[in-house]
Write an enzyme that holds these catalytic residues in place. Structure first.
Site, PDB file in Angstrom:
ATOM      1  N   ASP A 282      26.563-114.884  28.693  1.00  0.00           N
ATOM      2  CA  ASP A 282      27.811-115.091  29.397  1.00  0.00           C
ATOM      3  C   ASP A 282      27.804-114.140  30.605  1.00  0.00           C
ATOM      4  OD1 ASP A 282      31.176-115.846  28.221  1.00  0.00           O
ATOM      5  OD2 ASP A 282      30.275-115.900  30.224  1.00  0.00           O
TER       6      ASP A 282
HETATM    7  C1  GLC Z   1      33.109-116.780  31.996  1.00  0.00           C
HETATM    8  C2  GLC Z   1      33.307-117.454  30.650  1.00  0.00           C
HETATM    9  C3  GLC Z   1      32.318-118.542  30.358  1.00  0.00           C
HETATM   10  C4  GLC Z   1      31.942-119.231  31.650  1.00  0.00           C
HETATM   11  C5  GLC Z   1      31.188-118.226  32.510  1.00  0.00           C
HETATM   12  C6  GLC Z   1      30.817-118.804  33.866  1.00  0.00           C
HETATM   13  O1  GLC Z   1      33.302-115.405  31.876  1.00  0.00           O
HETATM   14  O2  GLC Z   1      33.348-116.606  29.515  1.00  0.00           O
HETATM   15  O3  GLC Z   1      32.918-119.439  29.418  1.00  0.00           O
HETATM   16  O4  GLC Z   1      31.124-120.361  31.392  1.00  0.00           O
HETATM   17  O5  GLC Z   1      31.903-117.015  32.678  1.00  0.00           O
HETATM   18  O6  GLC Z   1      31.947-119.102  34.583  1.00  0.00           O
END
Ligand code: GLC
Length: 747
Positions: A282
């Site tokens: 993430d």
């Molecule tokens: C965010 C979220 C994740 C998302 C990623 C990219 O922090 O936790 O669900 O896909 O970053 O945007």
């Protein structure tokens, strides 16, 4: 250099096979891998976000495009549009090996056409419809250069204080698993490589929704048995549906950050589940292991994450800064890097990007898909099905339930509240705003106006803001309401009050909205309340004092039209809650599939020496699976094909459901099971099957559910999936308190 280009050209030019056999793709992957330097391999594991859209803390560190040109970036997040993706891909084609970029985006509930937030869609219990909206989202996203969506989010959540409850399918593992599979199939369509399919991504692995206190990013601590029983099934369902990727989660699980957990990523996902796709971190989660106190510095974080099975580093720069050195120092085995790079290259081949890096960046196709009116109809259908009718009592003044309203009544209707004319809020969190939203997104006001087409006079008063203590708007709201025959009040959260990093310690209606509703009720006029939110809210006074209440979540581009369809009876509401609604925050966590305990809860009034609160009824405000209709349904007795079931036998449960009202309507017939005695205490009820049926007035339908020993299984203390002999109670009905009961013995 020429040699390499020629060699690569030979290796990648092949008859344009979209769905080449995996052994063929493996060979092509290996052929490229052999040509790559260590730097180029590390580059494939580096994912950057553009600065156009921030879905996390943006790091501005030099010329990102130059890194692409040097082959140091493998995938990009938040770059959308056929033109923009094409131009960045052209830069990637200047790199030595011309390895194409992957473009990823959070297409969570629609791209150009926005669908209801996922929690609202889950309230439809319409699996086919949810697959269809994911399908449409993929068509629109793929036409805009996107190869990979970071969806579906499949986190089970039992705590509505957690803002991301809006993004998933609610509290139940079975419903969540069915929905996870449907969304993966919708996004991936006929398969990765077809021009209207995108890679799906099951996230956030794992148990992110169990954050302590409902506080986003917070610690998760639970037994492995609970992890396997409650939180993993939707991920397993996504994997079995062929999901292309997983995203790990920000949280630690039992003291180990998921990003650094080799148990989750190597042992379980890539080992036991034999997952062959990509694991992406993430946003910054690899680097954040330093904050967790699990890595000493960014280099240590890179070491831990790569060993643990995080293939791609999203935005933390741990891999780009340190992975090469770690290899040179022999702290990370080259085989791990090669495995991660092969997973990435495999998907790029599967998408056909080596054959044509620009195949998804086609502006003509993008325009053709862009304003597809069929997609808007899909959005309206899904929005209607997601709406939940919570209350619709007989009003003495008219001696019938307020809803549905009659278009021909020529009544004067007052639309009151801060969300009546909301536009962008209807799209909810994790959506995209477009320049033409003001004309394209249908507000409640516009939807009712469209519906009545002047037949009835409509008046409007905002009354108050969503937040804040200003009640100066109440006077004009009272005036508007008093002059009307009926008042529709639209209250709730703003779209950004539920979502990532949006945990709330209290769930009351924000601001002075509940006071506004009280003012409207005090006029003595009939009042309908619509509540828009991304999560269960607490609204006890409204629940006790308003005769008609409709939960409208955030319904997307066609919100107003769908709500008007329900209000005026052009669609009979069929939604059922995918999550328990608490009476207040003190009850949380509260969910339907709880364990009995040694002193089980008996009733809302008896709290002596039982598990209950002394200051509150113990039952929730609304139970899981609850939702009303304009018609009524009657359930007959449950008929079983046997009362003694052997392990290899199938159990058949039949029940006749009758529409006893005057409207055609859909009912979600739900089957719950209780394993009365087992080696691990079992929940008082567990959803095991459901079927949504449409019945005309007076129509009866026999529904048959077929179950087997697997449906009676649970994880024992050794994490073995077992079905134990003994008595089972089975309940069928229109919500989790179903009363039609039958029992059988598993031999
Ligand atoms: C965010 C979220 C994740 C998302 C990623 C990219 O922090 O936790 O669900 O896909 O970053 O945007």
């Amino acid at each position: 250099m020429i040699f390499f280009r020629l060699l690569l050209l030979v290796l990648t030019v092949s008859p344009y096979i979209i769905f080449a056999q995996s052994s063929e793709l493996d060979k092509r992957v290996d052929s490229v891998l052999r040509l790559m330097t260590l730097e180029e391999k590390v580059g494939q594991l580096h994912q950057l976000s553009s600065d156009f859209v921030a879905t996390g803390p943006i790091t501005k560190d030099g010329d990102k495009q130059d890194r692409v040109r040097q082959g140091k970036v493998g995938s990009y997040l938040n770059v959308t549009g056929a033109a923009r993706t094409r131009s960045l891909q052209e830069i990637a084609m200047q790199s030595r090996l011309r390895i194409p970029l992957l473009f990823a985006q959070d297409v969570i509930h629609g791209y150009r056409t926005i669908f209801p937030i996922p929690l609202a869609e889950a309230a439809s219990w319409d699996i086919a419809a949810m697959e269809q909206t994911a399908r449409v989202a993929a068509i629109e996203a793929a036409a805009s250069g996107i190869h990979w969506t970071f969806a579906p989010m499949v986190d089970i959540a039992r705590d509505p204080r957690w803002g991301r409850v809006m993004e998933g399918a609610g509290e139940d593992s079975y419903l969540g698993s069915r929905i996870a599979a449907a969304r993966v199939k919708g996004f991936q369509g006929k398969g990765i490589g077809s021009i209207d399919a995108v890679m799906a991504c099951a996230k956030h692995f794992a148990a992110y929704g169990a954050a302590e206190g409902g506080r986003d990013y917070n610690t998760v601590d639970m037994s492995l048995r609970k992890l396997y029983e409650v939180y993993l099934p939707p991920f397993k369902a996504a994997k079995e549906a062929g999901v292309s990727s997983f995203m790990n989660s920000f949280n630690d699980l039992n003291g180990v950050p998921a990003t650094g957990s080799s148990f989750l990523q190597r042992k379980l996902l890539k080992g036991d589940w034999t997952f062959k796709g990509i694991v992406v971190s993430d946003w910054g989660s690899i680097g954040e292991m330093v904050n967790h106190g699990y890595a000493t510095d960014l280099k240590d974080a890179a070491l831990i994450a790569m060993r643990a099975g995080s293939d791609i580093d999203m935005e933390s720069r741990a891999y780009s800064a340190h992975l090469s050195q770690l290899i040179k120092e022999k702290k990370v085995d080259t085989a791990l890097i090669n495995d991660a790079v092969k997973r990435v290259l495999y998907k790029k081949f599967e998408l056909g990007l080596f054959d044509d890096p620009y195949r998804f960046s086609d502006e003509k196709r993008e325009q053709a898909v862009w304003n597809n009116t069929t997609h808007l109809q899909v959005a309206r259908e899904m929005a209607r099905k997601s709406i939940v009718l919570l209350k619709n009592e007989v009003v003495p003044a008219v001696n019938k339930p307020l809803l549905p309203l009659n278009k021909g009544d020529n009544k004067k209707i007052a639309l009151v509240g801060p969300l009546v004319k909301a536009i962008g809020d209807n799209n909810g969190f994790w959506s995209y705003s477009w320049p033409d939203d003001s004309s394209r997104v249908v507000s409640l006001w516009q939807g009712v106006t469209n519906k009545l087409a002047g037949a009835t006079s409509l008046t409007y008063a905002k009354g108050c803001d969503i937040s804040g203590a200003d009640t100066t708007g109440f006077a004009s709201a009272r005036q508007t309401a008093t002059a009307a025959d009926l008042i529709i009040v639209s209250v709730g959260e703003s779209a950004t009050m539920s979502g990532e990093a949006k945990s709330r310690s209290q769930l009351q209606l924000p601001g002075v909205q509940e006071q506004l509703v009280k003012e409207m009720v005090a006029t003595g006029k009939p009042v309908v309340v619509l509540i828009s939110a991304g999560r269960p809210l607490v609204f006890n006074w409204i629940a006790d004092n308003v005769p008609a209440i409709v939960y409208t979540w955030w319904l997307g581009t066609q919100a107003g039209n769908a709500i008007a369809d329900v209000l005026f009876g052009d669609y009979n509401p069929s939604g059922k809650l995918p999550i328990t609604f608490p009476r207040n925050e003190g009850q949380i966590p509260i969910y339907y599939n709880y364990l009995s305990t040694g002193r089980p809860f008996k009733s809302d009034t008896d709290n002596t020496y039982v598990t209950a609160y002394t200051d509150l009824p113990n039952s929730p405000r609304y139970v899981f699976g609850y939702g009303l209709s304009y018609t009524s349904f009657q359930y007959g007795a449950v008929q079983l094909n046997t009362n003694t079931l052997s392990k290899d036998q199938k159990l058949q449960a039949k029940i006749t459901v009758t529409n006893t009202g005057k409207y055609a309507g859909e009912e979600v017939v739900q089957l719950y099971m209780q394993d009365v005695v087992a080696s691990i205490v079992r929940p008082v009820r567990e959803l095991k099957a459901f079927e949504k049926v449409l019945l005309k007035p007076g129509e009866s339908r026999e529904i048959t559910f077929t179950l087997d020993a697997r449906d009676l299984s649970f994880y024992n203390d050794n994490l073995e999936l077992v079905a134990e002999p003994g008595t089972f109670h089975l309940y069928i009905g229109g919500n989790s308190q179903a009363t039609q009961k039958a029992s059988f013995t598993l031999l």
